[in-house]
Design an enzyme around this catalytic site. Structure first.
Site, mmCIF file in Angstrom:
data_model
loop_
_atom_site.group_PDB
_atom_site.id
_atom_site.type_symbol
_atom_site.label_atom_id
_atom_site.label_comp_id
_atom_site.label_asym_id
_atom_site.label_seq_id
_atom_site.Cartn_x
_atom_site.Cartn_y
_atom_site.Cartn_z
ATOM 1 C CD GLN A 1 -2.031 -2.125 1.850
ATOM 2 O OE1 GLN A 1 -1.088 -2.350 2.592
ATOM 3 N NE2 GLN A 1 -2.979 -3.030 1.609
ATOM 4 C CB CYS B 1 -4.159 0.131 6.076
ATOM 5 S SG CYS B 1 -2.679 -0.917 6.101
ATOM 6 C CG ASN C 1 -0.013 -4.423 9.704
ATOM 7 O OD1 ASN C 1 0.079 -4.581 10.917
ATOM 8 N ND2 ASN C 1 -0.254 -5.429 8.884
ATOM 9 C CG ASN D 1 -10.673 -2.719 6.082
ATOM 10 O OD1 ASN D 1 -10.973 -3.123 7.206
ATOM 11 N ND2 ASN D 1 -9.447 -2.836 5.623
ATOM 12 C CG ASN E 1 -9.660 -6.738 3.173
ATOM 13 O OD1 ASN E 1 -8.764 -6.507 2.384
ATOM 14 N ND2 ASN E 1 -10.424 -5.773 3.685
ATOM 15 N NE ARG F 1 -11.436 -3.372 -0.031
ATOM 16 C CZ ARG F 1 -12.183 -2.452 0.575
ATOM 17 N NH1 ARG F 1 -13.475 -2.364 0.289
ATOM 18 N NH2 ARG F 1 -11.676 -1.652 1.481
ATOM 19 C CB CYS G 1 -3.962 -8.097 7.017
ATOM 20 S SG CYS G 1 -5.440 -7.077 6.757
ATOM 21 N N GLY G 2 -3.329 -5.770 9.608
ATOM 22 C CA GLY G 2 -3.769 -5.315 10.921
ATOM 23 C C GLY G 2 -5.269 -5.361 11.102
ATOM 24 C CB THR G 3 -8.186 -4.034 9.191
ATOM 25 O OG1 THR G 3 -7.770 -4.453 7.888
ATOM 26 C CG2 THR G 3 -7.891 -2.551 9.375
#
Length: 277
Positions: free
Chosen positions: A46, A74, A76, A158, A191, A210, A218-220
């Site tokens: 990203q 996001c 992270n 998200n 995601n 995604r 992936c933090g979220t």
């Protein structure tokens, strides 16, 4: 135009971080895709833009996937964001308020150098995710060609679809993940997370993101998996979420409470690139 940037990562989920406060930035989707290209540009999962806040926050935080599309959140990246603004003298606050497309997040730099982020309250209402379903449920059956898979669906700013698997190493992340990402029941795509429960306070996780594909962390996704597991009675807070590159720690006290995520944020190098495309 020469563009200054910093390459950063959170557990291998890597970012190009760009200060758009002290340099004028206007990037087209094509330029974003080229910057993110690991062969033709700098390479990243990203691109993160640091901008002046429009409201009462300290900064505005914009996130673009490798495909050039802008996304809401996001985790992270939020940790890398607060590390960047501290390292570059843009703030001396330990707790920073950041505007995102999904609302304000509040990362805090810890004494040991790790970053804790208030990721906000998870959303389960299908309309808010968004996810096409008649009513809210702990799990849903999702049709994939000739088979059904059981998912939990949650928004952490998200959308996420989380599956429980018995063998994470052999989970169909790369084959099934893209199908779930673009499933018609997720109008804004999704995601796809695959979690293996180790014990009530520990899971292993892989995420097909995604617009980015499978990322190293992936933090979220970690927040969504922990929350889904707690909702289903499989997990208890706090939850250690293990990726191949390291661990995140997630705390959630239940319905209508915020999710707290703690993990590392690492600066790799500073660079400058001539935008000739």
């Amino acid at each position: 135009m020469k563009l200054k940037f910093t390459k950063m990562h959170g557990l291998g989920n890597d970012f190009i971080v760009i200060d758009a406060v002290n340099q004028q930035i206007s990037l087209s989707p094509e330029q974003l895709r080229r910057l993110a290209d690991r062969h033709l540009g700098v390479g990243c999962d990203q691109i993160l833009l640091i901008e002046k806040a429009e409201g009462d926050a300290d900064f505005r935080y914009r996130i673009f996937n490798a495909d050039g599309g802008e996304v809401e959140q996001c985790g992270n990246g939020a940790r890398c964001f607060v590390r960047y603004v501290h390292d570059h003298g843009m703030t001396d606050k330990q707790q920073v308020r950041i505007e995102t497309l999904s609302g304000v997040v509040i990362p805090e730099l810890e004494a040991d150098g790790e970053v804790t982020v208030n990721m906000g309250v998870p959303k389960f209402d299908p309309v808010e995710i968004p996810f096409i379903a008649e009513q809210r449920a702990p799990t849903y059956s999702l049709s994939l060609d000739d088979r059904q898979v059981e998912i939990s669906s949650v928004s952490m700013g998200n959308p996420h679809a989380v599956q429980v698997v018995s063998d994470l190493d052999n989970a169909p992340v790369l084959t099934e993940g893209p199908v779930i990402e673009k499933h018609s029941r997720f109008p804004q795509r999704v995601n796809a997370g695959y979690m293996q429960v180790v014990d009530p306070h520990h899971i292993r996780l892989r995420v097909y993101e995604r617009g980015a594909g499978e990322t190293l962390a992936c933090g979220t996704g970690a927040c969504a998996a922990a929350v889904a597991g707690i909702q289903r009675g499989l997990l208890e807070s706090p939850v250690r979420v293990s990726f191949s590159t390291g661990d995140l720690f997630i705390r959630w006290e239940g319905e209508n409470q915020p999710v707290w995520m703690t993990g590392p944020a690492v600066a790799v190098f500073d660079g400058e690139i001539e935008l000739q495309f």
